[in-house]
Design a protein around this motif. Structure first.
Motif, PDB file in Angstrom:
ATOM      1  N   ILE A 164     -36.707  65.828 -26.065  1.00  0.00           N
ATOM      2  CA  ILE A 164     -35.856  66.802 -26.756  1.00  0.00           C
ATOM      3  C   ILE A 164     -36.563  67.349 -27.988  1.00  0.00           C
ATOM      4  N   HIS A 165     -37.242  66.486 -28.734  1.00  0.00           N
ATOM      5  CA  HIS A 165     -37.966  66.942 -29.927  1.00  0.00           C
ATOM      6  C   HIS A 165     -39.100  67.897 -29.561  1.00  0.00           C
ATOM      7  N   PHE A 166     -39.635  67.758 -28.353  1.00  0.00           N
ATOM      8  CA  PHE A 166     -40.714  68.646 -27.911  1.00  0.00           C
ATOM      9  C   PHE A 166     -40.220  70.082 -27.718  1.00  0.00           C
ATOM     10  N   HIS A 167     -38.903  70.272 -27.629  1.00  0.00           N
ATOM     11  CA  HIS A 167     -38.312  71.601 -27.477  1.00  0.00           C
ATOM     12  C   HIS A 167     -37.882  72.212 -28.815  1.00  0.00           C
ATOM     13  N   ILE A 168     -38.237  71.580 -29.932  1.00  0.00           N
ATOM     14  CA  ILE A 168     -37.760  72.027 -31.244  1.00  0.00           C
ATOM     15  C   ILE A 168     -38.947  72.290 -32.159  1.00  0.00           C
ATOM     16  N   LEU A 169     -38.954  73.461 -32.795  1.00  0.00           N
ATOM     17  CA  LEU A 169     -39.939  73.794 -33.824  1.00  0.00           C
ATOM     18  C   LEU A 169     -39.289  73.607 -35.196  1.00  0.00           C
ATOM     19  N   PRO A 170     -39.992  73.014 -36.155  1.00  0.00           N
ATOM     20  CA  PRO A 170     -39.388  72.733 -37.467  1.00  0.00           C
ATOM     21  C   PRO A 170     -39.348  73.943 -38.391  1.00  0.00           C
ATOM     22  N   SER A 171     -39.206  75.135 -37.828  1.00  0.00           N
ATOM     23  CA  SER A 171     -39.107  76.354 -38.642  1.00  0.00           C
ATOM     24  C   SER A 171     -38.471  77.457 -37.805  1.00  0.00           C
ATOM     25  N   PHE A 172     -37.850  78.413 -38.481  1.00  0.00           N
ATOM     26  CA  PHE A 172     -37.235  79.546 -37.780  1.00  0.00           C
ATOM     27  C   PHE A 172     -38.315  80.555 -37.398  1.00  0.00           C
ATOM     28  N   THR A 173     -38.297  80.979 -36.137  1.00  0.00           N
ATOM     29  CA  THR A 173     -39.249  81.968 -35.652  1.00  0.00           C
ATOM     30  C   THR A 173     -38.491  83.053 -34.894  1.00  0.00           C
ATOM     31  N   ALA A 174     -38.566  84.290 -35.385  1.00  0.00           N
ATOM     32  CA  ALA A 174     -37.919  85.407 -34.706  1.00  0.00           C
ATOM     33  C   ALA A 174     -38.681  85.758 -33.435  1.00  0.00           C
ATOM     34  N   MET A 175     -38.008  86.467 -32.541  1.00  0.00           N
ATOM     35  CA  MET A 175     -38.599  86.813 -31.247  1.00  0.00           C
ATOM     36  C   MET A 175     -39.879  87.632 -31.427  1.00  0.00           C
ATOM     37  N   GLN A 227     -31.817  81.668 -39.611  1.00  0.00           N
ATOM     38  CA  GLN A 227     -32.032  80.274 -39.982  1.00  0.00           C
ATOM     39  C   GLN A 227     -32.176  79.395 -38.746  1.00  0.00           C
ATOM     40  N   LEU A 228     -31.367  79.670 -37.734  1.00  0.00           N
ATOM     41  CA  LEU A 228     -31.427  78.956 -36.469  1.00  0.00           C
ATOM     42  C   LEU A 228     -31.656  79.961 -35.346  1.00  0.00           C
ATOM     43  N   ALA A 229     -32.665  79.704 -34.514  1.00  0.00           N
ATOM     44  CA  ALA A 229     -32.942  80.540 -33.349  1.00  0.00           C
ATOM     45  C   ALA A 229     -32.923  79.653 -32.109  1.00  0.00           C
ATOM     46  N   VAL A 230     -32.155  80.072 -31.090  1.00  0.00           N
ATOM     47  CA  VAL A 230     -32.042  79.327 -29.842  1.00  0.00           C
ATOM     48  C   VAL A 230     -32.442  80.267 -28.710  1.00  0.00           C
ATOM     49  N   TYR A 231     -33.508  79.906 -27.967  1.00  0.00           N
ATOM     50  CA  TYR A 231     -34.024  80.739 -26.886  1.00  0.00           C
ATOM     51  C   TYR A 231     -33.892  80.004 -25.552  1.00  0.00           C
ATOM     52  N   GLN A 232     -33.510  80.729 -24.525  1.00  0.00           N
ATOM     53  CA  GLN A 232     -33.353  80.150 -23.188  1.00  0.00           C
ATOM     54  C   GLN A 232     -34.692  80.102 -22.476  1.00  0.00           C
ATOM     55  N   VAL A 233     -34.964  78.937 -21.859  1.00  0.00           N
ATOM     56  CA  VAL A 233     -36.133  78.789 -20.994  1.00  0.00           C
ATOM     57  C   VAL A 233     -35.646  78.265 -19.645  1.00  0.00           C
ATOM     58  N   ASP A 234     -36.306  78.697 -18.578  1.00  0.00           N
ATOM     59  CA  ASP A 234     -35.870  78.355 -17.224  1.00  0.00           C
ATOM     60  C   ASP A 234     -36.608  77.148 -16.650  1.00  0.00           C
ATOM     61  N   LYS A 235     -37.428  76.481 -17.488  1.00  0.00           N
ATOM     62  CA  LYS A 235     -38.094  75.251 -17.083  1.00  0.00           C
ATOM     63  C   LYS A 235     -38.041  74.267 -18.243  1.00  0.00           C
ATOM     64  N   VAL A 236     -37.978  72.973 -17.912  1.00  0.00           N
ATOM     65  CA  VAL A 236     -38.029  71.934 -18.934  1.00  0.00           C
ATOM     66  C   VAL A 236     -39.468  71.800 -19.408  1.00  0.00           C
ATOM     67  N   LEU A 237     -39.666  71.818 -20.723  1.00  0.00           N
ATOM     68  CA  LEU A 237     -41.005  71.716 -21.290  1.00  0.00           C
ATOM     69  C   LEU A 237     -41.430  70.243 -21.295  1.00  0.00           C
ATOM     70  N   LEU A 238     -42.274  69.882 -20.360  1.00  0.00           N
ATOM     71  CA  LEU A 238     -42.733  68.500 -20.226  1.00  0.00           C
ATOM     72  C   LEU A 238     -44.052  68.339 -20.965  1.00  0.00           C
ATOM     73  N   PRO A 239     -44.137  67.396 -21.911  1.00  0.00           N
ATOM     74  CA  PRO A 239     -45.411  67.180 -22.616  1.00  0.00           C
ATOM     75  C   PRO A 239     -46.411  66.448 -21.742  1.00  0.00           C
ATOM     76  N   LEU A 240     -47.669  66.700 -21.981  1.00  0.00           N
ATOM     77  CA  LEU A 240     -48.731  66.040 -21.229  1.00  0.00           C
ATOM     78  C   LEU A 240     -48.743  64.537 -21.492  1.00  0.00           C
ATOM     79  N   ASP A 241     -48.158  64.121 -22.596  1.00  0.00           N
ATOM     80  CA  ASP A 241     -48.123  62.720 -22.975  1.00  0.00           C
ATOM     81  C   ASP A 241     -47.447  61.857 -21.915  1.00  0.00           C
ATOM     82  N   PHE A 242     -46.472  62.430 -21.172  1.00  0.00           N
ATOM     83  CA  PHE A 242     -45.750  61.665 -20.156  1.00  0.00           C
ATOM     84  C   PHE A 242     -46.607  61.365 -18.921  1.00  0.00           C
TER      85      PHE A 242
END
Length: 301
Positions: A164-175, A227-242
């Motif tokens: 879940i943390h891999f899907h979160i950036l610690p800053s607001f980013t506009a499109m 302040q908060l941006a939520v963007y839809q993605v159609d795939k789960v972002l899986l980290p290479l770490d797994f």
């Protein structure tokens, strides 16, 4: 008689026929009148035709002008509060769970946000970091359904938090500002440039996301309030770490030998025994020499 008759005949002719100049003048006036009337008719017809054709001519002129196609504005699925209406610390932070429920289609993500306590972390971060904000990539229920069967259940609690943390950036980013980020982009999961790499490439309103395992794009904007941006993605972002082998654990440092107090106390006593043995030896030699001297003295006398 002939003369008179000739005159009488001539006289009626002179009376009945008008002078030639008068007839010409009337004809000219008639022609002028007809000409003027014709001009009026022509002017009236031309003005009527022009007024009737002018609405149809306008689109043709407009069609001839070059057209500029503007990019379609990005409209969030969930409307943000009006300017100046951002939540204050007293009213509470923006509720990510409420936003996802209102958008619909994010049941699995909502469950993971709750079980990992990440929703509470996001709320706290929105309150304490007003200037930086948060950006979230939200996979749909269809994205989670496309994972390998049993994948989520195979993750332990720590791995679910990392996912879940891999899907979160610690800053607001506009499109429109993803092209300003440096790859690999740092996420809440960590900044490992290989095991937790998240790379973003932006071309206009098209944003591509790669993790080394997954390649997808941002499908749309769910919510954005600077302040908060939520963007839809159609795939789960899986980290290479797994999927990489875990690095070997470091060997523990060798334990230091323990020194027993009893032995430590006995150790310095050894030299004392040596000294006492040496003194006894010296005394024995002195006594022996004395006896030998006495015996020799007795024999000599």
């Amino acid at each position: 008689f002939l003369t008179h008759r000739r005159q009488s005949i001539t006289l009626p002719l002179c009376i009945s026929l008008p002078p030639p100049t008068t007839t010409k003048m009337k004809m000219m006036k008639l022609k002028q009148s007809l000409f003027s009337f014709s001009l009026l008719v022509i002017l009236f017809y031309s003005s009527t035709t022009t007024s009737a054709q002018s609405p149809a001519a306008a689109p043709a002129a407009a069609a001839a002008a070059p057209t500029v196609t503007a990019a379609a504005p990005v409209v969030p699925v969930v409307a943000a509060p009006p300017v100046g209406g951002a939540p204050s610390p007293s009213s509470g932070p923006t509720d990510i769970i409420r936003i996802l429920r209102k958008a619909g289609g994010f049941t699995t993500l909502i469950r993971l946000l709750k079980t990992t306590q990440t929703s509470n972390e996001i709320g706290s971060q929105l309150l304490t970091s007003k200037n930086s904000g948060v950006t979230i990539f939200a996979p749909t229920d269809s994205a989670f359904s496309s994972l390998k069967p049993g994948f989520l259940n195979s993750l332990n609690d720590e791995q679910k938090i990392k996912l879940i943390h891999f899907h979160i950036l610690p800053s607001f980013t506009a499109m429109t500002n993803f092209d300003t980020l440096s790859n690999p982009v740092r996420t809440q999961a960590g900044s490992d440039p290989i095991r937790l790499a998240l790379n973003l490439t932006s071309t206009g309103s098209h944003v591509n996301i790669t993790t080394g395992v997954v390649n997808t794009t941002i499908a749309g904007t769910i919510y954005s309030d600077n302040q908060l941006a939520v963007y839809q993605v159609d795939k789960v972002l899986l980290p290479l770490d797994f999927f990489l082998a875990k690095p070997p654990a470091l060997a523990p440092a060798p334990a230091k030998p323990k020194v027993h107090k009893k032995k430590a106390a006995e150790t310095p006593a050894a030299p004392a025994d040596d000294r006492s043995g040496a003194m006894s030896l010296k005394k024995g030699l002195v006594i022996g020499v004395s006896i030998l001297v006495a015996v020799l003295a007795a024999i000599s006398s």
